[in-house]
Motif scaffolding. Structure first.
Motif: not given
Lengths: 338, 269
Positions: A231-232, A234, A271-273, A287, B163-165, B213-214, B216
């Motif tokens: 998973c990207l 995105c 999203y991580k946040q 993820r 920070k999101t893509p 942020d992350e 990949n």
């Protein structure tokens, strides 16, 4: 529910009439894809469309909008100047998506911003023929019985038009003379034949029986790690999903001003946040946990809570994810396929 | 509350980020009235170097003179903000970072010229010299995001950058996915906030806001490889703007033995 007939050549005349009620939107071709756009020119309308890049949820919860402006110690909600809108061409699966959004935004904790946009948006459905990414028959969302104001069923030279609400009835009455109120036995026949033909066109059929059980049994499956690696993050899947409702809230302040605005922006659990809380703790740091959450929400939790999946089979995730993580591939892997 | 003392400085770069601030014409008076601007060479005269609350630094560090300037600046500044991708990550001029080829490149352009006034070296971000409190990346920075964060900083709130893509805003604009059209787009691994400016003009993202942020990177690499791009092409694209930050992320990423194998495989492919 009332049913009327509209000759195809009158569609644009009728959409033109609807402009007296509100701004008229519909599917428009944009390069190789479709989007819902303002039909300032009715010739832009393209009813051959399958799926638009963003679903009609963008009219009810815009990707980014102001909820209120504030100044000194007062605030003013941004609810008064919203336009009336007619969205034509909403497919049955998307109508089901709107019904799911209604549950989220109108039932337990009614959201005034959603409610007002919903009230001012006339949903005009349109029948469709699936491509190889549609699986609405598998999610039982290939017909909409409610959730729309008018629904147009395309039968070659005419539409059968279902009136689904009192607003829909008002909209018909704006130009009743364009419609034919007499439905013949042959029309019914034609409609039933169309249904049988259309239902046979679904090439993608997923067996979603007892998905909550399958999800539960797979909760510790190594599949999630595998998907997490791929998973990207995105978030495109949640942006295009007709049932994803999550958003973030930020206060926009300006230098040297005691005024500003509060905005809402589409967010995603990918999203991580998203699950980050005070103190730096993150409920879903990895993820793999986030991918699992998304599918658990769509295919298990929502069924347990509301009796149906939060997936309407529109195929947007299949059409959007660059690394092919979507309901089709995930369901297949969950059930032990490849 | 008395006004905070604020300074804007330029190191090595095109000064486009400072220019982006001056381009916020509707808010220009607010920017200057909200604070006590002690130094902003591009915008005002009578600049003075003194104790200050906030310093915005635009550009990367490329000379010993700039290093010295930063070392003097830090003790007299409460919060240091890296402004723009050069200051945050080294910028375009750091694309060859960590290759150890600076001397050779310098000689190719200038010949065997000795350094006289200042000594130059491989471009590096501000935080390679002094601690940085906040980062506002972009090439150039986004005016709205600057105003939002400037107002926050003046209220002594931390910087809040998305920070999101890039894909998030790209979808909001209903752009067709360029990766699905087999283009080398860095959207999924790049921080957004730019309103997806490039993909909205049908140009693939080249990563100017630095890593998301992350990011990949492994999955992005694999995907691009499937689409027929080779390792060197993808790495070059990542280096272009992401410079230092992406390359450091790489190092972390490729540390484990499993990742080393994968890297070898990616290179072979």
């Amino acid at each position: 529910m009332k049913v009327l007939k509209l000759k195809k050549q009158y569609l644009k005349d009728y959409l033109h009439v609807l402009r007296s009620w509100g701004e008229v939107y519909g599917p428009v071709k944009q390069e190789d894809k479709y989007v819902y756009d303002l039909l300032d020119d009715l010739d832009k309308l393209d009813t051959r469309m399958l799926r638009t890049i963003l679903p009609a949820k963008k009219f009810l919860v815009p990707p980014r909008f102001t909820t209120f402006t504030f100044k000194d110690h007062t605030y003013e909600p941004e609810l008064n100047n919203l336009p009336n809108r007619v969205v034509f061409g909403v497919h049955p699966c998307e109508i089901h998506g709107i019904v799911i959004l209604d549950k989220f935004f109108l039932e337990r904790f009614p959201d005034p911003y959603y409610a007002e946009r919903r009230r001012r948006t006339a949903i005009l459905g349109l029948s469709c023929v699936p491509d190889d990414k549609c699986f609405a028959k598998s999610t039982n969302t290939h017909f909409a019985e409610f959730g729309f104001d008018l629904a147009f069923n395309d039968l070659d030279d005419f539409f059968l038009v279902w009136v689904g609400s009192s607003l829909g009835d008002d909209l018909i009455r704006l130009k009743l003379e364009l419609f034919d109120e007499e439905i013949k036995q042959s029309d019914l026949q034609k409609y039933m034949e169309w249904r049988a033909w259309r239902d046979a066109q679904y090439k993608l059929n997923l067996d979603l029986t007892a998905m909550p059980d399958i999800m539960e049994l797979n909760y510790e499956s190594p599949l999630w790690e595998k998907l997490g690696e791929k998973c990207l993050a995105c978030g495109a899947c949640s942006m295009v999903c007709p049932t994803c409702p999550c958003y973030n809230v930020i206060d926009q302040i300006r230098p040297n001003k005691t005024e500003g605005k509060r905005e809402r922006l589409w967010d995603s659990c990918m999203y991580k946040q998203f699950a980050l809380v005070a103190g730096g703790h993150n409920f879903r740091e990895k993820r793999s946990q986030r991918v699992r959450l998304w599918y658990t929400h769509k295919l298990k939790a929502f069924i347990t809570e509301f009796g149906k999946a939060a997936c309407v089979g529109c195929g947007r995730c299949i059409d959007t994810c660059p690394v092919e993580i979507n309901v089709k591939t995930v369901v297949s892997e969950l059930k032990g396929g490849k | 509350m008395s006004k905070l003392k604020v300074a804007f400085y330029n190191l090595s770069g095109c000064s486009g980020c400072l220019l982006s601030i001056i381009n916020c014409e509707d808010s220009l008076l607010d920017i200057f009235n909200a604070a006590n601007v002690v130094s902003f060479l591009m915008a005002q005269s009578n600049n003075r170097e003194e104790e200050q609350d906030l310093a915005f630094l635009d550009g990367s560090v490329t000379t010993d003179e700039q290093e010295e300037f930063l070392l003097h600046l830090r003790p007299r500044t409460k919060k240091v903000v890296a402004l723009g991708t050069c200051a945050c990550y080294g910028g375009v001029q750091a694309m060859e970072n960590a290759k150890g080829t600076f001397e050779r490149r310098f000689e190719k352009v200038y010949g065997k010229t000795p350094f006289t006034i200042v000594k130059a070296f491989e471009s590096k971000p501000v935080d390679a010299v002094i601690p940085v409190d906040y980062y506002i990346p972009g090439c150039p920075i986004d005016g709205d995001l600057f105003l939002y964060n400037y107002a926050r900083l003046l209220k002594e709130l931390p910087v809040d950058m998305p920070k999101t893509p890039v894909c998030r805003e790209c979808k909001w604009q209903e752009n067709e996915c360029l990766l699905l059209k087999n283009q080398l787009c860095l959207g999924p691994v790049t921080a957004g906030g730019c309103k997806a400016r490039c993909p909205s003009h049908n140009l693939p993202c080249i990563g100017c806001f630095g890593p998301a942020d992350e990011a990949n990177l492994t999955s992005e690499f694999n995907l691009l490889k499937e689409k027929g791009y080779n390792f060197a092409e993808i790495e070059r694209k990542l280096r272009l703007f992401g410079g230092t930050k992406f390359i450091n992320s790489f190092r972390e990423l490729w540390k484990s033995p499993a990742a080393k194998n994968q890297k070898t495989q990616l290179r072979k492919g």
